[in-house]
Design an enzyme around this catalytic site. Structure first.
Site, PDB file in Angstrom:
ATOM      1  N   VAL A 116       0.847  -1.185   0.000  1.00  0.00           N
ATOM      2  CA  VAL A 116       0.000   0.000   0.000  1.00  0.00           C
ATOM      3  C   VAL A 116       0.885   1.239   0.000  1.00  0.00           C
ATOM      4  CG1 VAL A 116      -1.745   1.310   1.233  1.00  0.00           C
ATOM      5  CG2 VAL A 116      -1.852  -1.199   1.212  1.00  0.00           C
ATOM      6  N   LYS A 117       0.734   2.055  -1.035  1.00  0.00           N
ATOM      7  CA  LYS A 117       1.530   3.284  -1.142  1.00  0.00           C
ATOM      8  C   LYS A 117       0.904   4.387  -0.298  1.00  0.00           C
ATOM      9  CE  LYS A 117       3.585   4.556  -4.946  1.00  0.00           C
ATOM     10  NZ  LYS A 117       3.824   4.989  -6.352  1.00  0.00           N
ATOM     11  N   VAL A 118       1.758   5.002   0.513  1.00  0.00           N
ATOM     12  CA  VAL A 118       1.333   6.111   1.361  1.00  0.00           C
ATOM     13  C   VAL A 118       2.342   7.244   1.198  1.00  0.00           C
ATOM     14  CG1 VAL A 118       0.846   6.887   3.716  1.00  0.00           C
ATOM     15  CG2 VAL A 118       0.303   4.526   3.035  1.00  0.00           C
TER      16      VAL A 118
END
Length: 245
Positions: free
Chosen positions: A91-93
């Site tokens: 998950v890109k944050v």
């Protein structure tokens, strides 16, 4: 022309499913990254449907999907939903929200829950350290440094890259990713420096396959032949032969 072998992992950076399928035929491409701008460029209209299709098509390659929101509560919900799509999902944050708030607390919560994250939009070594200090040990994470965007400001990005490598090596569960790749030579640089991953746009992957290893003479001949082809296509001329007697 066969692309060379590198120690650095090469991911493809894009959101066009047809491109992703074609690029996956190259065995040197071992993962994928996406972002909202690439989704827009590819004309994606249903994010979750797209993400599910990508995970089903590439179940064995690591794939990064980015959260959209800016408040932590919603970002957490989005991240959990994306993470459930597959064990290969990161998950890109972004390291900052759009109002400049650090996402370090969210990174801690996500990794504490066992969710693999890809911390993105990093442009300073301090942000690298901030990210690494926030994540929980034992969970795979990717630290994405935007080398090309730093270089776009007129600053030499190499000290930033060196510092980021040194910091990331202290965290066995973290991999450093070179993002905003601008040219094939960036792959050579990342490989020589010991960067773990470099994510590369499809246009540069195509050049890697067709142009890597060409000599200077090869470059010259391809250039002048390109000029000649364009001259013929335009029909332009310098001498007006119709007026000559």
């Amino acid at each position: 022309m066969t692309a060379p072998k590198f120690n650095v992992k090469i991911f493809s950076d894009g959101a066009d499913l047809a491109d992703m399928k074609a690029i996956n035929q190259n065995n040197f491409v071992t993962g994928f990254t996406t972002n909202p701008s690439l989704l827009k460029k590819a004309g994606v209209t249903d994010y979750l449907s797209f993400a599910k299709t990508v995970v089903a098509k590439f179940p064995d390659e690591p794939i990064s999907f980015e959260v959209f929101s800016n408040d932590f509560e919603t970002m957490l919900e989005e991240a959990k939903l994306l993470a459930q799509l597959g064990d290969n999902v990161y998950v890109k944050v972004p390291i900052r929200t759009t109002d400049g708030q650090s996402t370090a607390p969210l990174l801690h919560s996500l990794t504490e829950a066992g969710i693999s994250v890809n911390v993105t939009a990093i442009a300073t070594a301090d942000q690298v350290k901030e990210s690494l200090d926030a994540v929980v040990a034992g969970v795979p994470v990717i630290i994405s440094i935007f080398v090309g965007r730093v270089a776009d400001t007129g600053v030499d990005p190499m000290p930033f890259v060196h510092d980021s490598i040194a910091l990331t090596k202290q965290y066995p569960d973290a991999e450093l990713l070179w993002a905003s790749t601008r040219e094939i030579y960036n792959i050579i640089q990342a490989d020589a420096l010991g960067v773990d991953i470099i994510t590369v746009p499809p246009s540069i992957i195509a050049k890697l396959v067709t142009k890597f290893g060409q000599s200077g003479d090869d470059v010259t001949m391809a250039t002048v032949k390109g000029f000649e082809s364009d001259i013929q296509a335009t029909g332009l001329s310098i001498l007006d032969t119709s007026s000559q007697s």
